[in-house]
Design a protein around this motif. Structure first.
Motif, PDB file in Angstrom:
ATOM      1  N   TYR A  57       0.944  -1.184   0.067  1.00 39.98           N
ATOM      2  CA  TYR A  57      -0.115  -0.084   0.078  1.00 39.98           C
ATOM      3  C   TYR A  57       0.923   1.219   0.208  1.00 39.98           C
ATOM      4  CZ  TYR A  57      -3.585  -3.252   1.354  1.00 39.98           C
ATOM      5  OH  TYR A  57      -4.636  -4.187   1.422  1.00 39.98           O
ATOM      6  N   PHE A  69      -6.764   6.819  -4.097  1.00 38.27           N
ATOM      7  CA  PHE A  69      -7.041   5.837  -4.646  1.00 38.27           C
ATOM      8  C   PHE A  69      -7.915   6.151  -5.897  1.00 38.27           C
ATOM      9  CE2 PHE A  69      -8.874   1.741  -5.986  1.00 38.27           C
ATOM     10  CZ  PHE A  69      -7.955   0.796  -5.611  1.00 38.27           C
ATOM     11  N   SER A  73      -6.991   6.090  -9.891  1.00 38.75           N
ATOM     12  CA  SER A  73      -7.499   5.149 -10.648  1.00 38.75           C
ATOM     13  C   SER A  73      -7.822   6.011 -12.019  1.00 38.75           C
ATOM     14  CB  SER A  73      -8.847   4.860  -9.863  1.00 38.75           C
ATOM     15  OG  SER A  73      -8.582   3.817  -8.918  1.00 38.75           O
ATOM     16  N   SER A  86     -13.213   2.326  -9.689  1.00 36.02           N
ATOM     17  CA  SER A  86     -13.212   3.169  -8.336  1.00 36.02           C
ATOM     18  C   SER A  86     -14.635   2.460  -7.551  1.00 36.02           C
ATOM     19  CB  SER A  86     -13.337   4.474  -8.388  1.00 36.02           C
ATOM     20  OG  SER A  86     -12.212   5.028  -9.206  1.00 36.02           O
ATOM     21  N   TYR A  89     -14.184  -0.277  -5.239  1.00 36.90           N
ATOM     22  CA  TYR A  89     -13.505   0.223  -4.117  1.00 36.90           C
ATOM     23  C   TYR A  89     -14.190   0.939  -2.897  1.00 36.90           C
ATOM     24  CZ  TYR A  89      -9.748   2.780  -1.469  1.00 36.90           C
ATOM     25  OH  TYR A  89      -9.011   3.362  -0.259  1.00 36.90           O
ATOM     26  N   VAL A 198      -6.286  -0.796   3.253  1.00 39.68           N
ATOM     27  CA  VAL A 198      -6.357  -0.204   1.668  1.00 39.68           C
ATOM     28  C   VAL A 198      -7.279   1.125   1.725  1.00 39.68           C
ATOM     29  CG1 VAL A 198      -8.227  -1.394   0.972  1.00 39.68           C
ATOM     30  CG2 VAL A 198      -6.573  -0.754  -0.632  1.00 39.68           C
ATOM     31  N   THR A 199      -8.039   1.272   3.096  1.00 37.84           N
ATOM     32  CA  THR A 199      -8.920   2.504   2.895  1.00 37.84           C
ATOM     33  C   THR A 199      -8.004   3.605   3.329  1.00 37.84           C
ATOM     34  OG1 THR A 199     -10.615   0.983   4.200  1.00 37.84           O
ATOM     35  CG2 THR A 199     -10.771   3.430   4.350  1.00 37.84           C
ATOM     36  N   SER A 290     -14.841   7.048   2.506  1.00 33.76           N
ATOM     37  CA  SER A 290     -15.932   6.646   1.738  1.00 33.76           C
ATOM     38  C   SER A 290     -16.587   8.075   1.245  1.00 33.76           C
ATOM     39  CB  SER A 290     -17.100   6.051   2.451  1.00 33.76           C
ATOM     40  OG  SER A 290     -17.401   6.704   3.429  1.00 33.76           O
ATOM     41  N   HIS A 343     -10.686  -6.768  -2.995  1.00 33.74           N
ATOM     42  CA  HIS A 343     -10.672  -5.383  -2.758  1.00 33.74           C
ATOM     43  C   HIS A 343      -9.342  -4.775  -2.094  1.00 33.74           C
ATOM     44  CE1 HIS A 343     -14.775  -6.207  -3.397  1.00 33.74           C
ATOM     45  NE2 HIS A 343     -14.987  -5.080  -3.959  1.00 33.74           N
ATOM     46  N   LEU A 347      -7.244  -5.472  -6.561  1.00 30.89           N
ATOM     47  CA  LEU A 347      -7.627  -4.207  -6.997  1.00 30.89           C
ATOM     48  C   LEU A 347      -6.288  -3.365  -6.716  1.00 30.89           C
ATOM     49  CD1 LEU A 347     -11.291  -3.376  -5.934  1.00 30.89           C
ATOM     50  CD2 LEU A 347     -10.066  -4.128  -8.194  1.00 30.89           C
ATOM     51  N   PRO A 348      -5.707  -3.366  -5.590  1.00 30.53           N
ATOM     52  CA  PRO A 348      -4.579  -2.519  -5.496  1.00 30.53           C
ATOM     53  C   PRO A 348      -3.232  -2.868  -6.340  1.00 30.53           C
ATOM     54  CG  PRO A 348      -5.440  -2.764  -3.235  1.00 30.53           C
ATOM     55  CD  PRO A 348      -6.073  -3.802  -4.336  1.00 30.53           C
TER      56      PRO A 348
END
Length: 365
Positions: A57, A69, A73, A86, A89, A198-199, A290, A343, A347-348
């Protein structure tokens, strides 16, 4: 989006609190159910794997060069595919935030205030989270810096108070059920909380002195993992593997067993305070990430108008997410790892590869 920044030290404290978060109460039960007395070994293995994820990360954050992120993207994959990328995510973060909110409601309504309706607990707690997300990442970082010493003091007091009831025999025999259960159980802590980190890629760009961020993130993950190891060990040493596996909140049960000089009892509230502090910061990071992510996805200049409607939706989602605590424990032990792996790793990795190619082309140009 905003011009606020946090120091690497504050970021490290956020990582520690995020790592402990809801895991301090919900992790020991499924781990003891599968690995028995060797659950603590699974935690050590999980932390080692988790630090590799943190390294990944951090590399993504450095390659993104000040982009979140969502922004990275769009930068790598373009306006259409990048926004589609996105969406997955953002859905992951939002669902995770709703599950964390439900963890709060389940604990409060089963252990502390059983007469209070679940939705009222969610609404009252979420109002504080919305206020924190409204004030921004700088306030979140400073608050983490303020609460961290108190968290350390409470943890030390709990360990010293319960130490007379520790029994080393509860950890014997080591590898009594073989190595396979230990390896299988390690995925629980990897899924919760390390893949969830990852957040933090939504907060990474706001950390000043980016060269020190890698050290802060790794140290924070290691210290947070150390606390989870300590809590798991205490549950096994005091309750034993069978009682740890049977109790929905074994850490809280350990707090109930504190007895100082025969008159100072009922100090399980210490566990509740520790948990409330850590899960508050985990939820506020998820909620802030978020809201900022959705604002960037919609190309809004400010995330604050989204805070209230997102909160209303989260309260509803948290109530319908799962029927009871037993179902949630099964979900964490059997299903969540696969969802988090998609996720939190796949995804990362795709984004990292895209950033590497994009940056290489830019350098050549």
């Amino acid at each position: 989006m905003e011009n606020q920044t946090i120091s690497p030290r504050q970021f490290m404290f956020i990582v520690i609190l995020f790592t402990i978060g809801s895991s301090i109460l919900i992790i020991p039960t499924p781990m003891a159910a599968q690995a028995k007395q060797d659950a603590w070994i699974s935690v050590i293995l999980s932390v080692m794997i988790g630090l590799l994820l943190v390294f990944l990360y951090n590399k993504i954050g450095e390659s993104a060069k000040g982009k979140t992120f969502i922004q990275a993207s769009t930068y790598v994959f373009g306006a259409w595919f990048g926004r589609l990328f996105s969406v997955f995510y953002l859905i992951f973060i939002y669902i995770l935030a709703a599950l964390v909110l439900r963890n709060i409601g389940d604990f409060m309504t089963t252990q502390i205030i059983p007469e209070t309706p679940l939705q009222f607990t969610h609404i009252l707690f979420l109002l504080v989270v919305i206020a924190g997300a409204y004030l921004g990442v700088q306030v979140i970082g400073r608050s983490a810096e303020i609460f961290m010493p108190w968290l350390i003091i409470l943890l030390l007091f709990m360990v010293l108070s319960i130490s007379p009831q520790i029994s080393i025999d509860n950890l014997k025999p080591v590898f009594g059920n073989g190595v396979v259960p230990v390896l299988k159980t390690a995925n629980i802590v990897v899924g919760t909380p390390f893949l969830e980190m990852v957040t933090l890629l939504m907060i990474f760009p706001y950390v000043k002195e980016s060269k020190k961020t890698a050290h802060a993130w790794l140290l924070g993950g290691l210290m947070g993992g150390g606390v989870l190891l300590l809590i798991t060990l205490l549950c096994l040493l005091v309750l034993g593997p069978d009682l740890t596996a049977l109790n929905a909140y074994p850490t809280y049960k350990v707090g109930e067993k504190i007895n100082i000089a025969g008159f100072l009892e009922g100090l399980e509230i210490i566990i509740a305070i520790i948990w409330m502090i850590t899960i508050f910061f985990k939820l506020i990071v998820l909620y802030y990430a978020s809201s900022v992510g959705i604002a960037q996805f919609l190309k809004l200049k400010d995330h604050r108008p989204l805070l209230l409607p997102l909160g209303m939706g989260m309260v509803v989602l948290s109530i319908i997410a799962y029927p009871d605590v037993a179902y949630f424990e099964t979900f964490v032990g059997e299903t969540w790892m696969s969802y988090a792996l998609t996720h939190g790793l796949i995804l990362p990795l795709i984004l990292w590869a895209g950033l590497a190619i994009k940056n290489k082309k830019s350098n050549n140009t």
